[in-house]
Motif scaffolding. Structure first.
Motif, PDB file in Angstrom:
ATOM      1  N   THR A 149       0.620  -1.279  -0.105  1.00  0.00           N
ATOM      2  CA  THR A 149      -0.277   0.011  -0.082  1.00  0.00           C
ATOM      3  C   THR A 149       0.782   1.140   0.043  1.00  0.00           C
ATOM      4  OG1 THR A 149      -0.344  -0.018   2.300  1.00  0.00           O
ATOM      5  CG2 THR A 149      -1.731  -1.200   1.209  1.00  0.00           C
ATOM      6  N   GLY A 150       2.168   1.192   0.173  1.00  0.00           N
ATOM      7  CA  GLY A 150       3.039   2.416   0.169  1.00  0.00           C
ATOM      8  C   GLY A 150       2.959   2.871   1.395  1.00  0.00           C
ATOM      9  N   ALA A 151       2.729   2.283   2.589  1.00  0.00           N
ATOM     10  CA  ALA A 151       3.265   2.909   3.824  1.00  0.00           C
ATOM     11  C   ALA A 151       4.544   2.668   4.261  1.00  0.00           C
ATOM     12  CB  ALA A 151       2.204   2.141   4.883  1.00  0.00           C
ATOM     13  N   LEU A 152       5.448   1.325   3.687  1.00  0.00           N
ATOM     14  CA  LEU A 152       6.567   1.481   3.974  1.00  0.00           C
ATOM     15  C   LEU A 152       7.431   1.808   2.724  1.00  0.00           C
ATOM     16  CD1 LEU A 152       6.446  -1.898   5.945  1.00  0.00           C
ATOM     17  CD2 LEU A 152       6.887   0.518   6.883  1.00  0.00           C
ATOM     18  N   MET A 153       8.312   2.622   2.649  1.00  0.00           N
ATOM     19  CA  MET A 153       9.090   2.875   1.526  1.00  0.00           C
ATOM     20  C   MET A 153       9.958   1.691   0.951  1.00  0.00           C
ATOM     21  SD  MET A 153       8.107   6.190   1.097  1.00  0.00           S
ATOM     22  CE  MET A 153       9.602   6.456  -0.090  1.00  0.00           C
ATOM     23  N   ARG A 154      10.474   0.978   1.590  1.00  0.00           N
ATOM     24  CA  ARG A 154      10.955  -0.442   1.198  1.00  0.00           C
ATOM     25  C   ARG A 154      10.866  -1.499   2.142  1.00  0.00           C
ATOM     26  NH1 ARG A 154      15.772  -1.479   4.160  1.00  0.00           N
ATOM     27  NH2 ARG A 154      16.339  -0.151   5.815  1.00  0.00           N
ATOM     28  N   ARG A 155      10.785  -2.642   1.471  1.00  0.00           N
ATOM     29  CA  ARG A 155      10.336  -3.818   2.311  1.00  0.00           C
ATOM     30  C   ARG A 155      11.529  -4.271   3.203  1.00  0.00           C
ATOM     31  NH1 ARG A 155      10.221  -9.244   2.960  1.00  0.00           N
ATOM     32  NH2 ARG A 155       8.274 -10.226   3.074  1.00  0.00           N
ATOM     33  N   PRO A 156      11.194  -4.232   4.727  1.00  0.00           N
ATOM     34  CA  PRO A 156      12.251  -4.405   5.621  1.00  0.00           C
ATOM     35  C   PRO A 156      12.662  -5.917   5.680  1.00  0.00           C
ATOM     36  CG  PRO A 156      10.140  -4.425   6.625  1.00  0.00           C
ATOM     37  CD  PRO A 156       9.960  -3.906   5.214  1.00  0.00           C
ATOM     38  N   ARG A 157      13.825  -6.244   6.232  1.00  0.00           N
ATOM     39  CA  ARG A 157      14.432  -7.609   6.084  1.00  0.00           C
ATOM     40  C   ARG A 157      13.692  -7.987   7.308  1.00  0.00           C
ATOM     41  NH1 ARG A 157      20.677  -7.774   5.642  1.00  0.00           N
ATOM     42  NH2 ARG A 157      20.031  -7.001   3.677  1.00  0.00           N
ATOM     43  N   ILE A 158      13.003  -9.100   7.383  1.00  0.00           N
ATOM     44  CA  ILE A 158      12.314  -9.859   8.452  1.00  0.00           C
ATOM     45  C   ILE A 158      12.810 -11.388   8.634  1.00  0.00           C
ATOM     46  CG2 ILE A 158      10.290  -8.249   8.466  1.00  0.00           C
ATOM     47  CD1 ILE A 158       8.793 -10.353   6.820  1.00  0.00           C
ATOM     48  N   TYR A 159      13.510 -11.720   7.713  1.00  0.00           N
ATOM     49  CA  TYR A 159      14.193 -13.202   7.939  1.00  0.00           C
ATOM     50  C   TYR A 159      12.930 -14.123   8.246  1.00  0.00           C
ATOM     51  CZ  TYR A 159      18.257 -10.332   9.234  1.00  0.00           C
ATOM     52  OH  TYR A 159      19.085  -9.310   9.252  1.00  0.00           O
ATOM     53  N   CYS A 160      12.084 -13.998   7.279  1.00  0.00           N
ATOM     54  CA  CYS A 160      11.030 -14.736   7.278  1.00  0.00           C
ATOM     55  C   CYS A 160      11.464 -16.494   7.046  1.00  0.00           C
ATOM     56  CB  CYS A 160       9.796 -14.471   6.454  1.00  0.00           C
ATOM     57  SG  CYS A 160      10.241 -14.552   4.628  1.00  0.00           S
ATOM     58  N   GLN A 161      12.162 -16.720   6.195  1.00  0.00           N
ATOM     59  CA  GLN A 161      12.725 -17.860   5.843  1.00  0.00           C
ATOM     60  C   GLN A 161      13.484 -18.533   6.937  1.00  0.00           C
ATOM     61  OE1 GLN A 161      15.093 -17.688   2.004  1.00  0.00           O
ATOM     62  NE2 GLN A 161      13.118 -17.316   0.705  1.00  0.00           N
ATOM     63  N   LYS A 162      14.692 -17.757   7.442  1.00  0.00           N
ATOM     64  CA  LYS A 162      15.190 -18.256   8.680  1.00  0.00           C
ATOM     65  C   LYS A 162      14.387 -18.629   9.745  1.00  0.00           C
ATOM     66  CE  LYS A 162      19.292 -16.905  11.424  1.00  0.00           C
ATOM     67  NZ  LYS A 162      18.442 -17.575  12.698  1.00  0.00           N
ATOM     68  N   ALA A 163      13.331 -17.600  10.094  1.00  0.00           N
ATOM     69  CA  ALA A 163      12.330 -17.825  11.037  1.00  0.00           C
ATOM     70  C   ALA A 163      11.592 -19.214  10.963  1.00  0.00           C
ATOM     71  CB  ALA A 163      11.232 -16.726  11.320  1.00  0.00           C
ATOM     72  N   HIS A 164      11.124 -19.556   9.753  1.00  0.00           N
ATOM     73  CA  HIS A 164      10.348 -20.772   9.436  1.00  0.00           C
ATOM     74  C   HIS A 164      11.233 -21.958   9.397  1.00  0.00           C
ATOM     75  CE1 HIS A 164       6.937 -23.109   7.627  1.00  0.00           C
ATOM     76  NE2 HIS A 164       7.956 -23.407   6.900  1.00  0.00           N
TER      77      HIS A 164
END
Length: 201
Positions: A149-164
């Motif tokens: 939606t544009g609320a974030l200028m860039r997608r942050p690094r959330i480490y979803c693959q490592k968390a999974h």
């Protein structure tokens, strides 16, 4: 078979389900509904095809189904009234009548305790690693939605693959020690805290 289909059509108006496959699935998963339609025992197989209800309802319009309902209610009321009159005219009430379970004919009294452990409930254990994994996944979906939606200028690094990967390392273990469970919970909580900070920015 005809009686079974008739009970299914009687069940449809009171079940608030207008979709035939959904009603079939509810009957397939609920022992009470299977007993209502006359099945001799619980089965996991679909009792009939959804198209069968369409074919059968064409033969029984709504007004005829309503008349059948009225006849069933009237029959049950007459039977209850007859049983009540028979109990009043009997010398010994049914509760005081001697039988194999109550040889002295004592009246029924006390507290009845019912066990509901067999009732299905989709409730996860409060400290279960699966609950934390689902929470983390919901946070990741919110972050993706904010980014789209544009609320974030860039997608942050959330480490979803490592968390999974960390979640699977614990979830696929048959015997989990307390130390390993605490370590997995601590990691998932760290991922969730990072995601919450991003969401609340």
């Amino acid at each position: 078979m005809e009686g079974k289909r008739g009970s299914e059509c009687l069940l449809k108006p009171v079940s608030n389900i207008d979709f035939n496959p959904e009603l079939v699935r509810q009957i397939q998963e609920t022992p009470y509904l299977q007993y209502f339609i006359g099945l001799p025992k619980y089965t996991e197989e679909p009792p009939f095809d959804p198209s069968t209800m369409v074919w059968f309802r064409k033969r029984l319009p709504i007004d005829q189904l309503a008349a059948i309902n009225e006849q069933i209610i009237a029959f049950n009321q007459r039977r209850l009234a007859a049983n009540s009159d028979q109990a009043k005219g009997s010398e010994h009430p049914k509760a005081d009548r001697p039988d194999a379970a109550n040889p002295q004919g004592l009246p029924n009294r006390g507290t009845l305790t019912l066990d509901a452990t067999c009732a299905p409930a989709n409730v996860a254990y409060p400290q279960d690693i699966n609950l934390l994994n689902q929470t983390r996944q919901h946070c990741e979906k919110l972050i993706d939605a904010f980014y789209k939606t544009g609320a974030l200028m860039r997608r942050p690094r959330i480490y979803c693959q490592k968390a999974h990967k960390d979640y699977l390392a614990c979830a696929r273990t048959k015997r989990r020690s307390n130390k390993k469970r605490r370590r997995a919970i601590r990691k998932q909580l760290q991922y969730i805290r990072r995601d919450r900070k991003i969401i609340h920015q």
